[in-house]
Scaffold this motif. Structure first.
Motif, PDB file in Angstrom:
ATOM      1  N   ILE A   1       0.831  -1.212   0.000  1.00 16.76           N
ATOM      2  CA  ILE A   1       0.000   0.000   0.000  1.00 16.76           C
ATOM      3  C   ILE A   1       0.863   1.260   0.000  1.00 16.76           C
ATOM      4  O   ILE A   1       1.890   1.318   0.673  1.00 16.76           O
ATOM      5  CB  ILE A   1      -0.940   0.000   1.226  1.00 16.76           C
ATOM      6  CG1 ILE A   1      -1.985  -1.122   1.088  1.00 16.76           C
ATOM      7  CG2 ILE A   1      -1.626   1.357   1.399  1.00 16.76           C
ATOM      8  CD1 ILE A   1      -2.857  -1.302   2.306  1.00 16.76           C
ATOM      9  N   ILE A   2       0.412   2.256  -0.758  1.00 12.61           N
ATOM     10  CA  ILE A   2       0.943   3.622  -0.678  1.00 12.61           C
ATOM     11  C   ILE A   2      -0.198   4.507  -0.214  1.00 12.61           C
ATOM     12  O   ILE A   2      -1.273   4.507  -0.811  1.00 12.61           O
ATOM     13  CB  ILE A   2       1.444   4.125  -2.042  1.00 12.61           C
ATOM     14  CG1 ILE A   2       2.509   3.198  -2.621  1.00 12.61           C
ATOM     15  CG2 ILE A   2       1.988   5.546  -1.922  1.00 12.61           C
ATOM     16  CD1 ILE A   2       2.806   3.487  -4.084  1.00 12.61           C
TER      17      ILE A   2
ATOM     18  N   TYR B   1      -3.159   3.668  -2.894  1.00 11.22           N
ATOM     19  CA  TYR B   1      -2.838   2.677  -3.914  1.00 11.22           C
ATOM     20  C   TYR B   1      -2.566   1.347  -3.228  1.00 11.22           C
ATOM     21  O   TYR B   1      -1.926   1.305  -2.178  1.00 11.22           O
ATOM     22  CB  TYR B   1      -1.581   3.079  -4.687  1.00 11.22           C
ATOM     23  CG  TYR B   1      -1.709   4.331  -5.520  1.00 11.22           C
ATOM     24  CD1 TYR B   1      -1.822   4.263  -6.906  1.00 11.22           C
ATOM     25  CD2 TYR B   1      -1.693   5.596  -4.925  1.00 11.22           C
ATOM     26  CE1 TYR B   1      -1.926   5.407  -7.683  1.00 11.22           C
ATOM     27  CE2 TYR B   1      -1.794   6.746  -5.693  1.00 11.22           C
ATOM     28  CZ  TYR B   1      -1.913   6.646  -7.068  1.00 11.22           C
ATOM     29  OH  TYR B   1      -2.012   7.776  -7.828  1.00 11.22           O
ATOM     30  N   GLN B   2      -3.042   0.274  -3.833  1.00 12.08           N
ATOM     31  CA  GLN B   2      -2.733  -1.063  -3.322  1.00 12.08           C
ATOM     32  C   GLN B   2      -2.383  -1.961  -4.503  1.00 12.08           C
ATOM     33  O   GLN B   2      -2.964  -1.846  -5.593  1.00 12.08           O
ATOM     34  CB  GLN B   2      -3.895  -1.653  -2.536  1.00 12.08           C
ATOM     35  CG  GLN B   2      -3.559  -3.014  -1.901  1.00 12.08           C
ATOM     36  CD  GLN B   2      -4.557  -3.437  -0.843  1.00 12.08           C
ATOM     37  OE1 GLN B   2      -5.415  -2.655  -0.429  1.00 12.08           O
ATOM     38  NE2 GLN B   2      -4.453  -4.660  -0.385  1.00 12.08           N
ATOM     39  N   PHE B   3      -1.434  -2.871  -4.273  1.00 16.50           N
ATOM     40  CA  PHE B   3      -0.951  -3.729  -5.341  1.00 16.50           C
ATOM     41  C   PHE B   3      -1.084  -5.191  -4.933  1.00 16.50           C
ATOM     42  O   PHE B   3      -1.065  -5.536  -3.753  1.00 16.50           O
ATOM     43  CB  PHE B   3       0.501  -3.368  -5.677  1.00 16.50           C
ATOM     44  CG  PHE B   3       0.631  -1.957  -6.170  1.00 16.50           C
ATOM     45  CD1 PHE B   3       0.493  -1.656  -7.513  1.00 16.50           C
ATOM     46  CD2 PHE B   3       0.840  -0.907  -5.272  1.00 16.50           C
ATOM     47  CE1 PHE B   3       0.565  -0.349  -7.971  1.00 16.50           C
ATOM     48  CE2 PHE B   3       0.921   0.405  -5.718  1.00 16.50           C
ATOM     49  CZ  PHE B   3       0.784   0.675  -7.069  1.00 16.50           C
ATOM     50  N   HIS B   4      -1.217  -6.042  -5.950  1.00 10.46           N
ATOM     51  CA  HIS B   4      -1.554  -7.451  -5.730  1.00 10.46           C
ATOM     52  C   HIS B   4      -0.787  -8.298  -6.733  1.00 10.46           C
ATOM     53  O   HIS B   4      -0.793  -8.009  -7.937  1.00 10.46           O
ATOM     54  CB  HIS B   4      -3.060  -7.635  -5.921  1.00 10.46           C
ATOM     55  CG  HIS B   4      -3.540  -9.033  -5.751  1.00 10.46           C
ATOM     56  ND1 HIS B   4      -3.751  -9.603  -4.504  1.00 10.46           N
ATOM     57  CD2 HIS B   4      -3.866  -9.990  -6.657  1.00 10.46           C
ATOM     58  CE1 HIS B   4      -4.196 -10.831  -4.658  1.00 10.46           C
ATOM     59  NE2 HIS B   4      -4.264 -11.096  -5.956  1.00 10.46           N
ATOM     60  N   VAL B   5      -0.117  -9.336  -6.246  1.00  2.72           N
ATOM     61  CA  VAL B   5       0.636 -10.241  -7.104  1.00  2.72           C
ATOM     62  C   VAL B   5      -0.083 -11.583  -7.186  1.00  2.72           C
ATOM     63  O   VAL B   5      -0.423 -12.182  -6.156  1.00  2.72           O
ATOM     64  CB  VAL B   5       2.067 -10.460  -6.573  1.00  2.72           C
ATOM     65  CG1 VAL B   5       2.838 -11.416  -7.494  1.00  2.72           C
ATOM     66  CG2 VAL B   5       2.797  -9.128  -6.454  1.00  2.72           C
ATOM     67  N   ALA B   6      -0.324 -12.055  -8.393  1.00  2.46           N
ATOM     68  CA  ALA B   6      -0.945 -13.368  -8.607  1.00  2.46           C
ATOM     69  C   ALA B   6      -0.456 -13.922  -9.934  1.00  2.46           C
ATOM     70  O   ALA B   6      -0.484 -13.239 -10.959  1.00  2.46           O
ATOM     71  CB  ALA B   6      -2.473 -13.255  -8.614  1.00  2.46           C
TER      72      ALA B   6
ATOM     73  N   GLY C   1      -2.681  -3.271  -9.965  1.00  3.54           N
ATOM     74  CA  GLY C   1      -2.728  -2.103  -9.099  1.00  3.54           C
ATOM     75  C   GLY C   1      -4.138  -1.569  -8.972  1.00  3.54           C
ATOM     76  O   GLY C   1      -4.921  -1.595  -9.927  1.00  3.54           O
ATOM     77  N   MET C   2      -4.449  -1.091  -7.779  1.00  6.65           N
ATOM     78  CA  MET C   2      -5.771  -0.515  -7.523  1.00  6.65           C
ATOM     79  C   MET C   2      -5.600   0.847  -6.873  1.00  6.65           C
ATOM     80  O   MET C   2      -4.768   1.025  -5.988  1.00  6.65           O
ATOM     81  CB  MET C   2      -6.593  -1.420  -6.601  1.00  6.65           C
ATOM     82  CG  MET C   2      -8.004  -0.928  -6.348  1.00  6.65           C
ATOM     83  SD  MET C   2      -8.979  -2.150  -5.414  1.00  6.65           S
ATOM     84  CE  MET C   2     -10.596  -1.379  -5.465  1.00  6.65           C
ATOM     85  N   LEU C   3      -6.388   1.806  -7.325  1.00  9.96           N
ATOM     86  CA  LEU C   3      -6.374   3.147  -6.762  1.00  9.96           C
ATOM     87  C   LEU C   3      -7.737   3.465  -6.181  1.00  9.96           C
ATOM     88  O   LEU C   3      -8.761   3.284  -6.843  1.00  9.96           O
ATOM     89  CB  LEU C   3      -6.036   4.171  -7.855  1.00  9.96           C
ATOM     90  CG  LEU C   3      -6.299   5.648  -7.525  1.00  9.96           C
ATOM     91  CD1 LEU C   3      -5.470   6.103  -6.335  1.00  9.96           C
ATOM     92  CD2 LEU C   3      -6.019   6.528  -8.746  1.00  9.96           C
TER      93      LEU C   3
ATOM     94  N   VAL D   1      -5.312  -2.945 -13.899  1.00 11.21           N
ATOM     95  CA  VAL D   1      -5.469  -1.804 -13.002  1.00 11.21           C
ATOM     96  C   VAL D   1      -6.952  -1.585 -12.752  1.00 11.21           C
ATOM     97  O   VAL D   1      -7.780  -1.728 -13.658  1.00 11.21           O
ATOM     98  CB  VAL D   1      -4.814  -0.518 -13.548  1.00 11.21           C
ATOM     99  CG1 VAL D   1      -3.308  -0.606 -13.423  1.00 11.21           C
ATOM    100  CG2 VAL D   1      -5.214  -0.236 -14.979  1.00 11.21           C
ATOM    101  N   VAL D   2      -7.249  -1.251 -11.515  1.00 11.43           N
ATOM    102  CA  VAL D   2      -8.631  -1.038 -11.084  1.00 11.43           C
ATOM    103  C   VAL D   2      -8.709   0.338 -10.441  1.00 11.43           C
ATOM    104  O   VAL D   2      -8.041   0.603  -9.441  1.00 11.43           O
ATOM    105  CB  VAL D   2      -9.080  -2.114 -10.074  1.00 11.43           C
ATOM    106  CG1 VAL D   2     -10.554  -1.911  -9.714  1.00 11.43           C
ATOM    107  CG2 VAL D   2      -8.816  -3.516 -10.617  1.00 11.43           C
TER     108      VAL D   2
END
Length: 313
Positions: A178-179, A199-204, A210-212, A248-249
């Protein structure tokens, strides 16, 4: 109007449909600027970054280099508009200019104000600073340490960006990528509290998404830059962390159109999206902080004409 197949093919219909709904159904209210808006609450737009695709609006020109220079400026932690003005980037100038006019009574034109900011370091220090806005929070979130007797001294700042890269590289499954820009203690010192705040990021499966979360979004003007910057930051992080770009979301809370943007809305809703811009990195910089505008090439972007509209300060 496009048919259902056209809508399923081009991501931008999400944006145009949202614009239409806000203009036709949005709650009309008086806002901070006094201009007035129509708004909806809680909206989402998604975009797939596969194969270099980037979410550039095609129904009007988006100046992606300007948006990129702003993002790179955030990553330096700078909060003074001098470096932006020196590059011809004026998207933050109106706030210091408004303060200068208000406090001095001098009706200086924006071009003259920007020129003085660039040429006069003392003037820039006095009038060009925005307070602890985005970049300061991203790379130097303030901390305080007790020194006894109820007193505190300022401690080392937290570099959220550096910690994010480290976390993505060494703990990709974390739910804490998270930022955060919403520093409650410093909001009153900012020229404008952060709109694109979290901002939050997700690895899969080897892909970074990335989501804002954006508390407030000017859909007519600001969204295009916000969406581009979200995608670009996600792409930069993916490159640095040896991941493929995912999705991105973008999520907006108060998503609005200004009442004086009627001409923009009507013109843009009359256009049909087509084509897609793609981004290529020309090198892999040593770190997330070493990217330059020259490192990026956009191809295939053929937008329709720019649509001018006033900025509400």
């Amino acid at each position: 109007m496009a048919d259902a197949n056209d809508r399923s093919r081009h991501w931008e219909w999400q944006y145009l449909d949202l614009m239409r709904r806000i203009w036709e159904e949005g709650d009309e209210r008086v806002d901070r600027t006094g201009v007035g808006t129509r708004s909806l609450f809680g909206e989402t737009i998604r975009f797939n970054l596969a194969d270099g695709a980037m979410p550039l609006l095609t129904t009007k020109r988006v100046y992606w280099k300007t948006a990129t220079r702003e993002l790179l400026w955030f990553l330096t932690g700078d909060t003074n508009i001098r470096a932006l003005c020196a590059q011809g980037v004026e998207i933050w100038t109106d706030w210091p200019l408004d303060r200068y006019r208000r406090e001095t009574g001098e009706p200086i034109e924006r071009a003259a104000f920007s020129r003085r900011i660039v040429e006069d370091a003392e003037f820039a220090e006095r009038w060009g600073d925005l307070g602890p806005v985005y970049g300061k929070q991203w790379v130097d979130w303030p901390t305080y340490q007790p020194v006894g007797e109820g007193l505190y001294k300022q401690g080392p700042g937290v570099n959220q960006i550096a910690e994010l890269v480290e976390s993505l590289q060494h703990n990709p499954g974390s739910r804490r990528h998270i930022i955060e820009g919403w520093n409650v203690a410093e909001l009153d010192a900012m020229a404008l509290p952060p709109c694109h705040k979290t901002y939050q990021f997700h690895v899969a499966n080897g892909r970074l998404s990335g989501m804002l979360f954006q508390r407030s979004c000017d859909l007519g003007l600001g969204f295009a830059f916000n969406m581009w910057s979200l995608a670009l930051l996600t792409r930069m992080l993916a490159q640095q962390c040896n991941l493929e770009p995912g999705e991105v979301v973008w999520t907006g809370a108060d998503v609005h159109l200004y009442l004086n943007h009627a001409a923009l809305v009507e013109e843009q809703l009359s256009r049909i999206p087509a084509g897609e811009g793609r981004l290529t990195f020309n090198r892999r910089p040593a770190s997330i902080f070493d990217y330059r505008i020259e490192d990026m090439t956009v191809s295939g972007y053929a937008p329709q004409e720019h649509i001018a509209a006033p900025v509400a300060v």
